[in-house]
Motif scaffolding. Structure first.
Motif, short mmCIF file in Angstrom:
data_model
loop_
_atom_site.label_atom_id
_atom_site.label_comp_id
_atom_site.label_asym_id
_atom_site.label_seq_id
_atom_site.Cartn_x
_atom_site.Cartn_y
_atom_site.Cartn_z
N LEU A 66 -4.22 12.02 5.96
CA LEU A 66 -3.49 10.89 5.41
C LEU A 66 -2.11 10.74 6.05
CD1 LEU A 66 -4.42 11.22 1.63
CD2 LEU A 66 -5.41 9.69 3.33
N TYR A 67 -1.90 11.48 7.14
CA TYR A 67 -0.66 11.39 7.91
C TYR A 67 -0.94 11.14 9.39
CZ TYR A 67 1.92 13.51 3.95
OH TYR A 67 2.50 13.78 2.72
N LEU B 223 -0.65 18.47 12.58
CA LEU B 223 0.24 18.59 11.43
C LEU B 223 -0.26 19.63 10.44
CD1 LEU B 223 2.70 17.56 9.84
CD2 LEU B 223 1.22 15.81 8.85
N GLN B 224 -1.57 19.70 10.22
CA GLN B 224 -2.11 20.66 9.25
C GLN B 224 -1.76 22.08 9.64
OE1 GLN B 224 -6.01 19.99 7.31
NE2 GLN B 224 -6.63 21.93 8.22
N PHE B 225 -1.77 22.36 10.95
CA PHE B 225 -1.44 23.71 11.43
C PHE B 225 0.04 24.01 11.29
CE2 PHE B 225 -0.01 26.35 15.03
CZ PHE B 225 -0.62 27.55 14.66
N ILE B 226 0.90 23.12 11.81
CA ILE B 226 2.33 23.43 11.78
C ILE B 226 2.89 23.35 10.37
CG2 ILE B 226 2.67 22.73 14.18
CD1 ILE B 226 3.92 20.15 13.22
N ILE C 183 0.87 -1.18 0.00
CA ILE C 183 0.00 0.00 0.00
C ILE C 183 0.90 1.22 0.00
CG2 ILE C 183 -1.77 1.31 1.22
CD1 ILE C 183 -2.75 -1.27 2.47
N THR C 184 0.74 2.07 -0.97
CA THR C 184 1.56 3.28 -1.06
C THR C 184 0.68 4.51 -1.10
OG1 THR C 184 3.34 4.40 -2.29
CG2 THR C 184 1.68 3.21 -3.58
N SER C 185 1.12 5.55 -0.42
CA SER C 185 0.37 6.80 -0.35
C SER C 185 1.26 7.95 -0.80
CB SER C 185 -0.12 7.05 1.09
OG SER C 185 -0.83 8.25 1.18
N ASP C 186 0.79 8.68 -1.79
CA ASP C 186 1.55 9.80 -2.35
C ASP C 186 0.65 11.02 -2.41
OD1 ASP C 186 3.33 11.42 -3.61
OD2 ASP C 186 3.47 10.25 -5.46
N PRO C 187 0.24 11.54 -1.23
CA PRO C 187 -0.68 12.67 -1.21
C PRO C 187 0.02 14.00 -1.44
CG PRO C 187 -0.12 12.06 1.02
CD PRO C 187 0.63 11.11 0.11
N VAL D 125 -2.27 21.41 2.79
CA VAL D 125 -3.47 21.51 1.96
C VAL D 125 -4.61 20.86 2.72
CG1 VAL D 125 -4.55 20.85 -0.22
CG2 VAL D 125 -2.12 21.46 -0.16
N LYS D 126 -5.72 21.56 2.87
CA LYS D 126 -6.82 21.10 3.71
C LYS D 126 -7.26 19.69 3.34
CE LYS D 126 -11.40 22.44 5.36
NZ LYS D 126 -12.52 23.43 5.25
#
Length: 262
Positions: free
Chosen positions: A81-82, A213-216, A66-70, A75-76
């Protein structure tokens, strides 16, 4: 393009691509057929139009990889995904011995942002490793690799596989990004969880309930700290004798490629 890289491997039987925007596979992907190996037309590929978290949460399927490349976590929506909870969902969908990889940008990020991403991933995948993408000798982005179980890489077997005729397209694809041999590919090794514990101490764990994380990450937009962050990661790296199963002379060649010598 990320999904298409799997198609050159002769043992891959099925690829599921989860894409939230329908226009990407319907229109845009076809303009990059050479780069993505015509992923939208390959009979092994099933494209699911869905939010990645919703798909992982609700599917009954399990996977070897399973790979995730967001996109960047500032970005809101991307920071979800983290999170620790997302990585736990992913782990539950892995087959025994399965592998998960996660893209982490060093550019447009601060060191605290990267530490948060790495520490959160390692909470769910202890023993995880980091693999780098150098851009002109400086860190650009990295891939986190986790497994459902211990990691042991047979370097000689990998080298032999890349030399076999049935993996010629794999070797060619890797050569296009200057990673056409086993040593070149593994020379991207940048460290692992056990060594990086001092660097990760006190890092903010990104959770669904806080999305710290979204904030920092937003505060680090346009930050030029990638090279410094990469240097700090590498400062903890040692040659992982227990990670690589390798015989001479490949062992010495790999040590030199990683900047070590006996």
């Amino acid at each position: 393009v990320t999904a298409g890289t799997f198609l050159v491997h002769p043992t891959v039987e099925k690829v599921v691509v989860c894409e939230i925007e329908p226009v990407i596979p319907e229109v845009v992907a076809r303009f990059f057929g050479a780069e993505n190996y015509d992923v939208v037309d390959d009979p092994r590929v099933r494209i699911v139009v869905d939010d990645a978290r919703h798909y992982i949460l609700t599917t009954a399927e399990t996977f070897d990889v399973i790979t995730s490349d967001p996109i960047h976590p500032w970005v809101k929506g991307s920071a979800t995904l983290y999170t620790k909870e997302y990585f736990e969902m992913v782990r539950r969908r892995l087959n025994p011995g399965g592998v998960v990889s996660q893209w982490v940008p060093l550019y447009d990020s601060s060191e605290d942002v990267v530490r948060s991403e790495v520490a959160t991933f390692f909470e769910v995948f202890p023993g995880g490793t980091i693999w780098s993408n150098d851009l002109m000798g400086s860190g650009y982005d990295v891939v986190l690799l986790g497994r459902d179980g211990p990691t042991r890489i047979d370097v000689d077997a990998l080298d032999g596989r890349l030399r076999n005729s049935d993996h010629a397209v794999v070797a060619l694809s890797l050569a296009e990004v200057h990673l056409g041999s086993a040593v070149a590919l593994l020379s991207t090794y940048a460290g692992r969880e056990a060594e990086l514990k001092p660097w990760l101490a006190g890092a903010a764990i990104n959770r669904d309930r806080n999305l710290r994380l979204q904030f920092i990450a937003g505060l680090a937009l346009n930050a030029g700290h990638s090279g410094i962050t990469y240097e700090h990661i590498l400062s903890y790296r040692t040659f992982p004798e227990d990670l690589f199963a390798v015989t001479e002379p490949l062992r010495e060649e790999l040590r030199r490629a990683l900047g070590f010598s006996d």
